[in-house]
Motif scaffolding. Structure first.
Motif, PDB file in Angstrom:
ATOM      1  N   MET A  44      42.108  38.407  39.602  1.00 60.56           N
ATOM      2  CA  MET A  44      41.116  38.675  38.570  1.00 60.56           C
ATOM      3  C   MET A  44      41.697  38.325  37.189  1.00 60.56           C
ATOM      4  O   MET A  44      41.020  37.687  36.363  1.00 60.56           O
ATOM      5  CB  MET A  44      40.702  40.139  38.613  1.00 60.56           C
ATOM      6  CG  MET A  44      39.616  40.510  37.659  1.00 60.56           C
ATOM      7  SD  MET A  44      39.252  42.261  37.812  1.00 60.56           S
ATOM      8  CE  MET A  44      37.510  42.191  38.038  1.00 60.56           C
ATOM      9  N   HIS A  45      42.938  38.697  36.945  1.00 66.52           N
ATOM     10  CA  HIS A  45      43.582  38.385  35.677  1.00 66.52           C
ATOM     11  C   HIS A  45      43.703  36.873  35.492  1.00 66.52           C
ATOM     12  O   HIS A  45      43.459  36.343  34.405  1.00 66.52           O
ATOM     13  CB  HIS A  45      44.963  39.041  35.598  1.00 66.52           C
ATOM     14  CG  HIS A  45      45.656  38.802  34.292  1.00 66.52           C
ATOM     15  ND1 HIS A  45      46.493  37.734  34.086  1.00 66.52           N
ATOM     16  CD2 HIS A  45      45.604  39.496  33.136  1.00 66.52           C
ATOM     17  CE1 HIS A  45      46.943  37.780  32.852  1.00 66.52           C
ATOM     18  NE2 HIS A  45      46.422  38.848  32.250  1.00 66.52           N
ATOM     19  N   ASP A  52      34.403  45.881  35.555  1.00 70.45           N
ATOM     20  CA  ASP A  52      33.241  46.327  36.315  1.00 70.45           C
ATOM     21  C   ASP A  52      33.672  46.579  37.758  1.00 70.45           C
ATOM     22  O   ASP A  52      34.331  45.727  38.361  1.00 70.45           O
ATOM     23  CB  ASP A  52      32.157  45.240  36.250  1.00 70.45           C
ATOM     24  CG  ASP A  52      30.947  45.608  37.069  1.00 70.45           C
ATOM     25  OD1 ASP A  52      30.774  44.997  38.140  1.00 70.45           O
ATOM     26  OD2 ASP A  52      30.207  46.498  36.651  1.00 70.45           O
ATOM     27  N   GLY A  53      33.346  47.716  38.307  1.00 73.13           N
ATOM     28  CA  GLY A  53      33.758  48.066  39.662  1.00 73.13           C
ATOM     29  C   GLY A  53      33.283  47.081  40.715  1.00 73.13           C
ATOM     30  O   GLY A  53      33.999  46.772  41.661  1.00 73.13           O
ATOM     31  N   VAL A  62      40.619  39.190  49.350  1.00 72.13           N
ATOM     32  CA  VAL A  62      42.013  39.150  49.796  1.00 72.13           C
ATOM     33  C   VAL A  62      42.039  39.133  51.321  1.00 72.13           C
ATOM     34  O   VAL A  62      41.335  39.884  51.981  1.00 72.13           O
ATOM     35  CB  VAL A  62      42.809  40.366  49.267  1.00 72.13           C
ATOM     36  CG1 VAL A  62      44.212  40.391  49.847  1.00 72.13           C
ATOM     37  CG2 VAL A  62      42.864  40.347  47.751  1.00 72.13           C
ATOM     38  N   ASN A  63      42.863  38.247  51.864  1.00 72.47           N
ATOM     39  CA  ASN A  63      43.005  38.127  53.307  1.00 72.47           C
ATOM     40  C   ASN A  63      44.492  38.036  53.616  1.00 72.47           C
ATOM     41  O   ASN A  63      45.208  37.264  52.978  1.00 72.47           O
ATOM     42  CB  ASN A  63      42.276  36.871  53.787  1.00 72.47           C
ATOM     43  CG  ASN A  63      42.296  36.717  55.269  1.00 72.47           C
ATOM     44  OD1 ASN A  63      42.654  37.636  55.997  1.00 72.47           O
ATOM     45  ND2 ASN A  63      41.927  35.552  55.742  1.00 72.47           N
ATOM     46  N   PHE A  64      44.981  38.815  54.563  1.00 71.38           N
ATOM     47  CA  PHE A  64      46.390  38.796  54.898  1.00 71.38           C
ATOM     48  C   PHE A  64      46.649  37.934  56.116  1.00 71.38           C
ATOM     49  O   PHE A  64      45.953  38.032  57.120  1.00 71.38           O
ATOM     50  CB  PHE A  64      46.909  40.216  55.166  1.00 71.38           C
ATOM     51  CG  PHE A  64      46.980  41.052  53.930  1.00 71.38           C
ATOM     52  CD1 PHE A  64      48.005  40.886  53.026  1.00 71.38           C
ATOM     53  CD2 PHE A  64      46.010  41.995  53.663  1.00 71.38           C
ATOM     54  CE1 PHE A  64      48.078  41.649  51.885  1.00 71.38           C
ATOM     55  CE2 PHE A  64      46.069  42.763  52.526  1.00 71.38           C
ATOM     56  CZ  PHE A  64      47.109  42.593  51.634  1.00 71.38           C
ATOM     57  N   LEU A 104      35.683  44.955  43.150  1.00 70.85           N
ATOM     58  CA  LEU A 104      35.478  45.050  44.593  1.00 70.85           C
ATOM     59  C   LEU A 104      35.333  43.667  45.225  1.00 70.85           C
ATOM     60  O   LEU A 104      35.883  43.409  46.298  1.00 70.85           O
ATOM     61  CB  LEU A 104      34.248  45.903  44.910  1.00 70.85           C
ATOM     62  CG  LEU A 104      33.948  46.122  46.381  1.00 70.85           C
ATOM     63  CD1 LEU A 104      35.119  46.808  47.096  1.00 70.85           C
ATOM     64  CD2 LEU A 104      32.672  46.946  46.543  1.00 70.85           C
ATOM     65  N   SER A 105      34.654  42.753  44.559  1.00 63.30           N
ATOM     66  CA  SER A 105      34.511  41.407  45.120  1.00 63.30           C
ATOM     67  C   SER A 105      35.863  40.710  45.202  1.00 63.30           C
ATOM     68  O   SER A 105      36.132  39.971  46.152  1.00 63.30           O
ATOM     69  CB  SER A 105      33.526  40.575  44.301  1.00 63.30           C
ATOM     70  OG  SER A 105      34.064  40.244  43.041  1.00 63.30           O
TER      71      SER A 105
END
Length: 64
Positions: free
Chosen positions: A14-15, A33-34, A44-46, A38-39
């Motif tokens: 996001m940053h 914004d929450g 994120v996928n590990f 959240l998006s």
């Protein structure tokens, strides 16, 4: 542990998107914004196919 990594990677992404080239917290991230956060968390996928018993071996795979 996964939740901590997911949050860290989401905030980093996001940053990078909102504050590219700006060191530290930029004005665009001052009031996150929450729903937007959240998006980023959901993106994120590990990659755990090569995961050992060491949690630090997790590598987040982020869409570019």
């Amino acid at each position: 542990m996964d939740a901590v990594y997911a949050m860290a990677h989401a905030l980093h992404r996001m940053h990078r998107e909102l504050c590219y080239g700006y060191p530290g917290l930029c004005p665009k991230m001052a009031n996150i914004d929450g729903k937007e956060l959240l998006s980023h968390i959901r993106a994120v996928n590990f990659n755990v196919s090569s995961m050992s018993h060491d949690p630090s071996s997790l590598r987040a795979v982020l869409p570019q």
